[in-house]
Design a protein around this motif. Sequence first.
Motif, PDB file in Angstrom:
ATOM      1  N   SER A  30       0.827  -1.210   0.000  1.00 20.14           N
ATOM      2  CA  SER A  30       0.000   0.000   0.000  1.00 20.14           C
ATOM      3  C   SER A  30       0.858   1.255   0.000  1.00 20.14           C
ATOM      4  N   VAL A  31       0.210   2.388  -0.316  1.00 23.14           N
ATOM      5  CA  VAL A  31       0.782   3.714  -0.077  1.00 23.14           C
ATOM      6  C   VAL A  31      -0.103   4.336   0.992  1.00 23.14           C
ATOM      7  N   TYR A  32       0.423   4.408   2.195  1.00 25.38           N
ATOM      8  CA  TYR A  32      -0.368   4.809   3.361  1.00 25.38           C
ATOM      9  C   TYR A  32      -0.099   6.272   3.670  1.00 25.38           C
ATOM     10  N   GLY A  33      -1.085   7.116   3.452  1.00 25.20           N
ATOM     11  CA  GLY A  33      -0.962   8.532   3.747  1.00 25.20           C
ATOM     12  C   GLY A  33      -1.229   8.797   5.214  1.00 25.20           C
ATOM     13  N   PHE A  34      -0.230   9.298   5.912  1.00 26.90           N
ATOM     14  CA  PHE A  34      -0.317   9.534   7.363  1.00 26.90           C
ATOM     15  C   PHE A  34      -0.538  11.027   7.564  1.00 26.90           C
ATOM     16  N   ILE A  35      -1.729  11.399   8.015  1.00 27.83           N
ATOM     17  CA  ILE A  35      -2.158  12.793   8.037  1.00 27.83           C
ATOM     18  C   ILE A  35      -2.319  13.278   9.470  1.00 27.83           C
ATOM     19  N   GLY A  36      -1.841  14.481   9.730  1.00 29.86           N
ATOM     20  CA  GLY A  36      -2.023  15.079  11.050  1.00 29.86           C
ATOM     21  C   GLY A  36      -1.426  16.468  11.105  1.00 29.86           C
ATOM     22  N   THR A 199      -3.208   4.896  -1.267  1.00 30.74           N
ATOM     23  CA  THR A 199      -4.231   3.844  -1.365  1.00 30.74           C
ATOM     24  C   THR A 199      -4.963   3.673  -0.032  1.00 30.74           C
ATOM     25  N   HIS A 200      -4.324   4.129   1.058  1.00 38.98           N
ATOM     26  CA  HIS A 200      -4.901   4.048   2.398  1.00 38.98           C
ATOM     27  C   HIS A 200      -4.529   5.322   3.162  1.00 38.98           C
ATOM     28  N   TYR A 201      -5.314   5.626   4.190  1.00 39.98           N
ATOM     29  CA  TYR A 201      -5.065   6.808   5.004  1.00 39.98           C
ATOM     30  C   TYR A 201      -5.185   6.486   6.489  1.00 39.98           C
ATOM     31  N   GLY A 202      -4.386   7.211   7.271  1.00 37.93           N
ATOM     32  CA  GLY A 202      -4.531   7.202   8.718  1.00 37.93           C
ATOM     33  C   GLY A 202      -4.495   8.636   9.192  1.00 37.93           C
ATOM     34  N   ILE A 203      -5.459   9.026  10.032  1.00 42.14           N
ATOM     35  CA  ILE A 203      -5.540  10.401  10.526  1.00 42.14           C
ATOM     36  C   ILE A 203      -5.238  10.399  12.018  1.00 42.14           C
ATOM     37  N   ILE A 204      -4.246  11.196  12.410  1.00 46.02           N
ATOM     38  CA  ILE A 204      -3.799  11.225  13.800  1.00 46.02           C
ATOM     39  C   ILE A 204      -3.972  12.629  14.369  1.00 46.02           C
ATOM     40  N   THR A 208      -3.195  10.388  18.977  1.00 42.97           N
ATOM     41  CA  THR A 208      -4.183   9.310  18.908  1.00 42.97           C
ATOM     42  C   THR A 208      -4.668   9.134  17.478  1.00 42.97           C
ATOM     43  N   LEU A 209      -4.679   7.893  17.009  1.00 46.72           N
ATOM     44  CA  LEU A 209      -5.182   7.607  15.674  1.00 46.72           C
ATOM     45  C   LEU A 209      -6.703   7.659  15.713  1.00 46.72           C
ATOM     46  N   ILE A 210      -7.281   8.597  14.961  1.00 49.76           N
ATOM     47  CA  ILE A 210      -8.731   8.765  15.046  1.00 49.76           C
ATOM     48  C   ILE A 210      -9.482   8.092  13.905  1.00 49.76           C
ATOM     49  N   LYS A 211      -8.763   7.747  12.826  1.00 50.21           N
ATOM     50  CA  LYS A 211      -9.456   7.092  11.724  1.00 50.21           C
ATOM     51  C   LYS A 211      -8.459   6.477  10.757  1.00 50.21           C
ATOM     52  N   GLU A 212      -8.791   5.272  10.258  1.00 51.00           N
ATOM     53  CA  GLU A 212      -8.068   4.639   9.165  1.00 51.00           C
ATOM     54  C   GLU A 212      -9.088   4.291   8.086  1.00 51.00           C
ATOM     55  N   MET A 213      -8.693   4.448   6.837  1.00 49.45           N
ATOM     56  CA  MET A 213      -9.624   4.150   5.752  1.00 49.45           C
ATOM     57  C   MET A 213      -8.869   3.921   4.449  1.00 49.45           C
ATOM     58  N   GLN A 214      -9.515   3.204   3.521  1.00 48.95           N
ATOM     59  CA  GLN A 214      -8.966   3.021   2.197  1.00 48.95           C
ATOM     60  C   GLN A 214      -9.288   4.236   1.334  1.00 48.95           C
TER      61      GLN A 214
END
Length: 301
Positions: A30-36, A199-204, A208-214
């Motif tokens: 995957s390409v995991y976008g880590f947002i915060g 391809t995937h996202y994680g929002i921090i 605290t990780l508040i959401k993960e989604m494709q």
Amino acid sequence: MNAIETFGLSKTFRNIYAVRDLNLHVPEGSVYGFIGENGSGKSTTEKLLCGLLVPSAGEISLYGRPYTDAGVRARMGVLIENPGCFPESTVYQNLLMQAMNLNISKPKSEVERVLTLVSMAGAADRKFKQCSLGMKQRLGVAQSLLGRPRMLVLDEPINGLDADGMRIVRETLTELNREEGVTILISSHILGELSKIATHYGIIRNGTLIKEMQASEMSEECRDFVFLKTGNDMRAVSILSQKYKEIEQKDGGVRVYDETESSNVGSLMYANGIPVNEIAFNKIGLEEYYLKIMSERKGGN
């Protein structure tokens, strides 16, 4: 299988949580976008994953093995914050030293390969101290690619790049992911660029990780709408609300959500004698969605 997985991962500094009970899932390939936001815990999390910090609690798994396993760590390429380079040495010399440090069998050819990948072959003889911020970032990406890693952890790799530099890095990462199956965890404030490759996202937020989604789920959340400006927006809203469930006045005009045909909205305005000055189909972008999530989270606190 997850390339990266954490279980209750926490890190404190003087009893203050920088990362708290983080359960991260980065699928292989995957390409995991880590947002915060700044200070949200992105860089701290990435340093924990790369072994640059020791967790206060929790576990980290890489390809199903402990993150301390030397074999699995050798498969990881890393760019955290700024590339570590000698200012008086050239771009080529810095990469060659890193290649030799990694015990790469043919260091010179490997350096030439990564320089070509990031379109910096023409700057090989330039001293690091003479490089622009964007060139330094691309050099950092080149360092992370040495040895053909199966996983990349990149902290703000497009920070300071101009439009052409962003395109080069974006295309390089896309090619590595699609053609070689490299898993990429990438953090960035430039959400528009991130949306082109993730391809995937994680929002921090606040550690605290508040959401993960494709990306497909993100696409569903980033709803379609028709945007229009009229000679009488107040009356337009009154007419539109009789047919559509959700109307919003925003950005100096009117949004009609979950409508994909601007002609339908235009015809309705024409039938009611409302002049339309501007009309177009649009979609909520990643940046707007992120701000919405952050706003909701703050309101919940």
